[in-house]
Design a protein around this motif. Structure first.
Motif, PDB file in Angstrom:
ATOM      1  N   ILE A  82       0.852  -1.184   0.000  1.00 52.35           N
ATOM      2  CA  ILE A  82       0.000   0.000   0.000  1.00 52.35           C
ATOM      3  C   ILE A  82       0.889   1.235   0.000  1.00 52.35           C
ATOM      4  O   ILE A  82       1.757   1.392   0.873  1.00 52.35           O
ATOM      5  CB  ILE A  82      -0.910   0.041   1.244  1.00 52.35           C
ATOM      6  N   VAL A 132       6.211  -0.567   7.922  1.00 58.34           N
ATOM      7  CA  VAL A 132       5.855   0.794   7.513  1.00 58.34           C
ATOM      8  C   VAL A 132       7.123   1.551   7.142  1.00 58.34           C
ATOM      9  O   VAL A 132       8.117   1.540   7.873  1.00 58.34           O
ATOM     10  CB  VAL A 132       5.086   1.537   8.628  1.00 58.34           C
ATOM     11  N   ALA A 187       2.302  -5.005   9.933  1.00 64.13           N
ATOM     12  CA  ALA A 187       2.795  -4.494   8.653  1.00 64.13           C
ATOM     13  C   ALA A 187       4.126  -3.763   8.834  1.00 64.13           C
ATOM     14  O   ALA A 187       4.402  -3.193   9.887  1.00 64.13           O
ATOM     15  CB  ALA A 187       1.778  -3.542   8.032  1.00 64.13           C
ATOM     16  N   LEU A 233      -8.077   7.401   1.102  1.00 64.68           N
ATOM     17  CA  LEU A 233      -7.460   7.150   2.405  1.00 64.68           C
ATOM     18  C   LEU A 233      -8.420   7.564   3.510  1.00 64.68           C
ATOM     19  O   LEU A 233      -8.902   8.691   3.537  1.00 64.68           O
ATOM     20  CB  LEU A 233      -6.156   7.941   2.523  1.00 64.68           C
ATOM     21  N   VAL A 272       0.665   5.293   0.431  1.00 65.75           N
ATOM     22  CA  VAL A 272      -0.273   6.233   1.038  1.00 65.75           C
ATOM     23  C   VAL A 272       0.222   7.650   0.772  1.00 65.75           C
ATOM     24  O   VAL A 272       1.352   8.000   1.130  1.00 65.75           O
ATOM     25  CB  VAL A 272      -0.383   5.994   2.561  1.00 65.75           C
ATOM     26  N   ILE A 305       3.439  -0.885   4.067  1.00 69.21           N
ATOM     27  CA  ILE A 305       2.790   0.406   3.853  1.00 69.21           C
ATOM     28  C   ILE A 305       3.877   1.440   3.637  1.00 69.21           C
ATOM     29  O   ILE A 305       4.766   1.610   4.473  1.00 69.21           O
ATOM     30  CB  ILE A 305       1.922   0.815   5.059  1.00 69.21           C
ATOM     31  N   ILE A 311      -6.774  -0.150   7.318  1.00 70.10           N
ATOM     32  CA  ILE A 311      -6.905  -0.497   5.906  1.00 70.10           C
ATOM     33  C   ILE A 311      -7.474  -1.905   5.802  1.00 70.10           C
ATOM     34  O   ILE A 311      -6.978  -2.839   6.440  1.00 70.10           O
ATOM     35  CB  ILE A 311      -5.534  -0.405   5.216  1.00 70.10           C
ATOM     36  N   PRO A 365      -2.521  -5.044   4.715  1.00 76.26           N
ATOM     37  CA  PRO A 365      -1.280  -4.922   3.944  1.00 76.26           C
ATOM     38  C   PRO A 365      -0.082  -5.518   4.677  1.00 76.26           C
ATOM     39  O   PRO A 365      -0.040  -5.567   5.906  1.00 76.26           O
ATOM     40  CB  PRO A 365      -1.117  -3.410   3.796  1.00 76.26           C
ATOM     41  N   ALA A 404       2.427   7.963   9.165  1.00 76.20           N
ATOM     42  CA  ALA A 404       3.138   6.687   9.253  1.00 76.20           C
ATOM     43  C   ALA A 404       3.030   6.097  10.655  1.00 76.20           C
ATOM     44  O   ALA A 404       2.785   4.890  10.821  1.00 76.20           O
ATOM     45  CB  ALA A 404       4.606   6.887   8.877  1.00 76.20           C
ATOM     46  N   HIS A 432      -1.710  -1.096  12.241  1.00 75.01           N
ATOM     47  CA  HIS A 432      -1.293  -2.322  11.551  1.00 75.01           C
ATOM     48  C   HIS A 432       0.027  -2.817  12.142  1.00 75.01           C
ATOM     49  O   HIS A 432       1.082  -2.720  11.490  1.00 75.01           O
ATOM     50  CB  HIS A 432      -1.151  -2.058  10.054  1.00 75.01           C
ATOM     51  N   LEU A 448      -0.536   4.754  11.188  1.00 72.84           N
ATOM     52  CA  LEU A 448      -0.779   3.504  10.474  1.00 72.84           C
ATOM     53  C   LEU A 448      -0.008   2.338  11.093  1.00 72.84           C
ATOM     54  O   LEU A 448      -0.484   1.205  11.094  1.00 72.84           O
ATOM     55  CB  LEU A 448      -0.419   3.663   9.001  1.00 72.84           C
ATOM     56  N   VAL A 498       4.451   5.395   3.127  1.00 68.57           N
ATOM     57  CA  VAL A 498       3.773   6.674   3.337  1.00 68.57           C
ATOM     58  C   VAL A 498       4.633   7.799   2.756  1.00 68.57           C
ATOM     59  O   VAL A 498       5.818   7.923   3.085  1.00 68.57           O
ATOM     60  CB  VAL A 498       3.524   6.926   4.829  1.00 68.57           C
TER      61      VAL A 498
END
Length: 346
Positions: free
Chosen positions: A6, A102, A100, A68, A8, A81, A74, A78, A90, A97, A93, A83
């Motif tokens: 993803i 990032v 995930a 978004l 962003v 991610i 999300i 994901p 960031a 998550h 998110l 960003v």
């Protein structure tokens, strides 16, 4: 189906994609994102989430573009991610998550307020990818001991961007950036240069994403306004150089410089400013632009070359295919990246 990567973009002023005309009025950040995502999407699912997007999702160039919404996680779970520029988003998110990875894809020099967020990035395991080695060094120095892991991947130029034998106009210069990137200073230095070469003209292409006062427009300026990528490449092929003699705005990469060099057009740049020396394909393009005689001498050399021979060469490390390979390695699962690193070290 899970969308495993993803991207962003919480900051772009409007929605965009790779559709014809959709990048008009935007800058190199958005163009780079679209190029990278479309290439990655040939091998894996890629979604781009944009805060400025409304309406239903759309698929363009193999990439899914959607809105978004930071009020909920999300939906597609994901694995990675990425960003664009926003450290706060960031961190948010990463909390939403925890499974995930990032990454902040940093395209700009961050402000002083970002220093306070650096420990939070480190604690969350968020890494930062800059767009040049110069940019990455600056960010490490800026953050000091609190810096998270910082690396860089250059922005990308198309693989097929190249000279085509177009004859150069020895009296044509080109400025192709937003006016806030030193255009006022460029105008004044162009006026001084015309005292030596009175027939010179300066074509000015403005992407149009920021209105900025640049002072009186000198004689000999050709306003192009917003220009398509193909149209801009044609102007680059005709011009003696990309005329960028300003020492006020530092580029973290300078995509237009790399694009100009790729079609054989040199760039006249201030030495030591931002990533100029890193991106220019040879040292002759970087000089002290406060020295009017040095500018006139360099322009004189390029004017004398004449003909259709390229005055600059492309940098292979900026080609899209190579940059995408670097992104593919970055986005690979941890064990794969570690194995690749071990292989390279052996």
């Amino acid at each position: 189906m899970s969308r495993d990567v993803i991207f962003v973009d919480p900051l772009a002023p409007r929605a965009y994609s790779g559709a014809p005309g959709a990048l008009g009025g935007l800058g190199g950040t958005e163009a780079s994102l679209v190029r990278i995502c479309e290439s990655l999407a040939a091998e894996r699912p890629v979604t781009v989430l944009q805060a400025a997007r409304d309406g239903a999702p759309e698929m363009v160039g193999g990439v899914r573009y959607d809105r978004l919404n930071l009020k909920r996680p999300i939906a597609c779970a994901p694995t990675v991610i990425v960003v664009v520029n926003s450290w706060k988003v960031a961190i948010k998110l990463a909390r939403m998550h925890p499974d995930a990875r990032v990454i902040v894809w940093q395209h700009v020099f961050p402000g002083r307020h970002n220093r306070a967020l650096a420990p939070a990035l480190t604690a969350a395991g968020i890494t930062v990818v800059c767009v040049s080695a110069t940019h990455a060094r600056w960010l490490r120095d800026f953050l000091g001991a609190d810096a998270p892991a910082i690396s860089y991947i250059h922005n990308a130029i198309p693989d097929d961007l190249s000279p085509d034998g177009t004859p150069r106009d020895r009296n044509l210069l080109l400025f192709a950036s937003s006016p806030h990137k030193g255009l006022r200073q460029v105008y004044r230095r162009f006026e001084t240069l015309r005292q030596t070469y009175p027939r010179l003209r300066l074509a000015v292409a403005d992407p149009g994403y920021l209105s900025w006062p640049a002072g009186p427009v000198p004689d000999g300026v050709l306003p192009l306004g917003r220009t398509s990528q193909a149209g801009l490449a044609r102007w680059m092929r005709r011009a003696i150089c990309l005329f960028y003699p300003q020492d006020q705005f530092a580029e973290t990469f300078g995509l237009v410089i790399a694009e100009a060099n790729a079609v054989g057009c040199p760039a006249l740049l201030h030495r030591g400013l931002g990533a100029n020396d890193e991106v220019a394909s040879d040292v002759s393009q970087c000089l002290d632009t406060t020295d009017a005689r040095a500018i006139a001498a360099r322009i004189g050399t390029w004017r004398a070359a004449g003909g259709d021979r390229p005055l600059a060469l492309p940098r292979p490390e900026f080609r899209l295919s190579r940059v995408v390979r670097e992104w593919t390695t970055l986005l690979a699962p941890t064990q794969v990246r570690e194995r690749q690193s071990l292989t390279l070290s052996i």
